[in-house]
Design an enzyme around this catalytic site. Sequence first.
Site, PDB file in Angstrom:
ATOM      1  N   THR A   1       5.892  -0.783  31.336  1.00 39.09           N
ATOM      2  CA  THR A   1       5.775  -0.051  30.075  1.00 39.09           C
ATOM      3  C   THR A   1       6.991   0.839  29.880  1.00 39.09           C
ATOM      4  OG1 THR A   1       4.439   1.492  28.757  1.00 39.09           O
ATOM      5  CG2 THR A   1       4.387   1.787  31.154  1.00 39.09           C
TER       6      THR A   1
ATOM      7  N   PRO B   1      12.072  -3.458  35.319  1.00 39.06           N
ATOM      8  CA  PRO B   1      13.465  -3.868  35.571  1.00 39.06           C
ATOM      9  C   PRO B   1      14.468  -2.818  35.086  1.00 39.06           C
ATOM     10  CG  PRO B   1      12.285  -5.516  34.243  1.00 39.06           C
ATOM     11  CD  PRO B   1      11.407  -4.340  34.370  1.00 39.06           C
TER      12      PRO B   1
ATOM     13  N   CYS C   1     -15.690  -3.904  11.605  1.00 38.78           N
ATOM     14  CA  CYS C   1     -15.640  -3.656  10.170  1.00 38.78           C
ATOM     15  C   CYS C   1     -14.667  -2.505   9.887  1.00 38.78           C
ATOM     16  CB  CYS C   1     -17.040  -3.284   9.670  1.00 38.78           C
ATOM     17  SG  CYS C   1     -17.044  -2.745   7.961  1.00 38.78           S
TER      18      CYS C   1
ATOM     19  N   CYS D   1     -21.428  -5.538   5.159  1.00 41.75           N
ATOM     20  CA  CYS D   1     -21.093  -4.838   3.898  1.00 41.75           C
ATOM     21  C   CYS D   1     -20.124  -5.631   3.042  1.00 41.75           C
ATOM     22  CB  CYS D   1     -20.498  -3.461   4.230  1.00 41.75           C
ATOM     23  SG  CYS D   1     -18.827  -3.572   4.921  1.00 41.75           S
TER      24      CYS D   1
ATOM     25  N   CYS E   1     -16.902  -8.563   6.486  1.00 38.18           N
ATOM     26  CA  CYS E   1     -17.977  -8.025   7.338  1.00 38.18           C
ATOM     27  C   CYS E   1     -19.307  -8.639   6.903  1.00 38.18           C
ATOM     28  CB  CYS E   1     -18.030  -6.501   7.183  1.00 38.18           C
ATOM     29  SG  CYS E   1     -19.478  -5.755   7.961  1.00 38.18           S
TER      30      CYS E   1
ATOM     31  N   HIS F   1      -6.072   0.431  24.473  1.00 29.38           N
ATOM     32  CA  HIS F   1      -5.751   0.211  23.064  1.00 29.38           C
ATOM     33  C   HIS F   1      -6.602  -0.899  22.449  1.00 29.38           C
ATOM     34  CE1 HIS F   1      -1.501   2.040  23.836  1.00 29.38           C
ATOM     35  NE2 HIS F   1      -2.383   2.977  23.548  1.00 29.38           N
TER      36      HIS F   1
END
Length: 259
Positions: A192, A218, A129, A155, A152, A121
């Site tokens: 997870t 857990p 940008c 740009c 940026c 991820h």
Amino acid sequence: MPSLDPTLRVARRLAEIERVTVLTGAGVSAASGVPTFRGRDGLWRTFRPEELATPHAFARDPRLVWEWYDWRRQRIAACSPNRVHEVLAEWSRRYPRFRLITQNVDGLHERAGTQHVLRYHGSIWDVRCAGGCARDAWLDVRVPLPDLPPRCPRCDGPLRPDVVWFGEPVDPRVAALARDATLCDVFFTIGTSAVVYPAAGLAHEARARGAMTVEINPEPTEATALVDVALQGPAEDVLDALDRAVCKIAGSSSARGAS
Ligand code: BV8
């Protein structure tokens, strides 16, 4: 015949194989003090992460989204890798074919020295940008930024965190490498809730490709019914005990080999 202790069952398998793949989630950083996504400490002001980690939230209020990421970076910067990160870093050196796929963006696996980390991820420490003109916009986000969102350099459009938001695709190259890594002997899903796809689908793929699947958490999750072995407990304790059991088996077998 009494059933084998589940930790010992996994340790025996680990002592005889070479290909280990691990998928981690926010729970592996919990012991370091990093808030999990859906746990009680996951709230920031009155917002749930799913409300802010989206292109829509950024388009609507880029400053608010940047403030959330800055808050998270400051929390993470005060945290250190814990025993989970240490054991996995050691395994990344020990197993010839080790792959770590992390959903986390905190960078703690890398700070612990883990090799072959797939950031599924992205990373909270990288920016790009928002208009797509610069994949590698450099910016030191460890210091307070004068104006949010930062601009940026090419740009002058807004920069954004280089992470995968809800509704955005995972980088196809990373997704392909993660799919390749599901061809393994043992696949771990650690810390997870297994609710976010396509990451959560990797355990299904690994099982379909013949891996022994092991969960460490857990609490029961969406993956618990799927896996071969569910080791219930905090990963910093369970993984430490598992690693000690593997070393003990390896030690005794090498002692036998040496004798
Ligand atoms: C995609 C980065 C398609 C950002 C994250 C509508 C539109 C589009 C897509 C969807 C949709 N509806 C659903 C979807 C799919 C969606 C999804 O899965 N939603 C879920 C919520 C249902 N997925 C997506 O949007 C993905 N993209 O589908 O794109 C597409 C294709 C082509 C073209 C366009 C689009 C992208 C998902 C990625 C989102 N980004 N993070 C950021 O971090 O800011 S996800 C976020 O959740 C984090 O990365 C986190 O890692 C991840 C999973 O959460 P967990 O890590 O599991 O954390 P959680 O708090 O939930 O659980 C912690 C666990 O730890 C618990 O189980 C707890 O018991 C345990 N624990 C606690 N302490 C310990 C412990 N375990 C061990 N030891 C301890 N001590």
